[in-house]
Design an enzyme around this catalytic site. Sequence first.
Site, PDB file in Angstrom:
ATOM      1  CE  LYS A  55      -3.687  -2.420   2.414  1.00  0.00           C
ATOM      2  NZ  LYS A  55      -4.324  -2.771   3.703  1.00  0.00           N
ATOM      3  CD  GLN A  99      -3.161  -4.289   6.952  1.00  0.00           C
ATOM      4  OE1 GLN A  99      -3.135  -3.344   6.176  1.00  0.00           O
ATOM      5  NE2 GLN A  99      -3.795  -5.423   6.664  1.00  0.00           N
ATOM      6  CG  ASP A 122      -9.250  -0.105   5.297  1.00  0.00           C
ATOM      7  OD1 ASP A 122      -8.960  -0.431   4.125  1.00  0.00           O
ATOM      8  OD2 ASP A 122      -8.495  -0.305   6.276  1.00  0.00           O
TER       9      ASP A 122
END
Length: 295
Positions: A55, A99, A122
């Site tokens: 990412k 994460q 997200d």
Amino acid sequence: MPNNPLILSGKEVSLAVKSDLNVRIEKLKEKGVIPGLTAVLVGEDPASQVYVRSKERQSAKLGFNSQVLRLDASTSQDELLKVVQDLNQDEKVHGILVQLPLPKHIDSQLIIETINPEKDVDGFHPVSVGKLVLDLDGFVSCTPAGILEIMKYYKIETSGKHVVVVGRSNIVGKPMANLMIQKKDLGNATVTLVHTRTPDMGVHTRQADILIAAAGVPEFITEDMVKDGAVIIDVGINRVDDASREKGYRLVGDVDFTAVSEKCAAITPVPGGVGPMTIAMLLSNTVKSAENSLK
Ligand code: NAD
């Protein structure tokens, strides 16, 4: 005669998505805005490290203001909450991603709910999920959003089709099923969602015009579970031991690719299918957030 299904290349679609993003990023830069994405990684989970590095690399390649905050596995919940709250306040940061999975002593849901929904790239915050269900503009979870892009690119008709989703996770199965029932072109499907408590799953999967497998079980969708001419979207990314590989493992999906390819009309490979789309949509959500910051 061997069947030659259309290979739905997420790699190709992700390049097209990123090329569109480049144009939008240039426009933002003209207005003095550089999309900012901050990833927070707590601990040293090997798969998470790989995802975060990827990412970071890809957002930097697009000229983002990207950073990764790598925190020790012993970081307390309060310390992490403070990190997220500071990022919420930082005007240069348009997207925050924490994460997952987080270490066990941290309440993941609490952390997700602390992220400002306007920076929830997200799409995991309850506000984002609610907007998705109500078909309001918001951030859609990246993997299902990426699957929609694959469908759009390859002109896969969903309207009136029977879509069977395998798996009911909050990040893939549930949002995917919700997207497919929306009253719009890339939707209008009849949806069945199967999971671990579904008896005789094959009865359902064999009826699927479009089968979306997101269970995390290596190659468990076999040829006998698939209808002739179905479209297969394989979300699974599973490591299986393979002594012939340098790393000692290889990646496989939830679908037995070779066998199912003999029957289906189209299929996503693993790797190179849904995977590259997830990151592309994260970048896309971040650009959208940066654009929203100008409104
Ligand atoms: P998860 O473990 O949170 O959820 C899996 C779901 O599948 C559960 O709801 C469970 O009920 C269901 N399930 C498990 N075994 C089953 C079985 N035998 N029969 C029927 N249902 C079953 O996983 P997730 O986060 O949704 O991820 C699923 C898979 O997709 C994993 O392999 C993951 O690595 C992969 N994934 C890939 C991407 C990508 O970018 N391609 C993104 C997210 C997840």
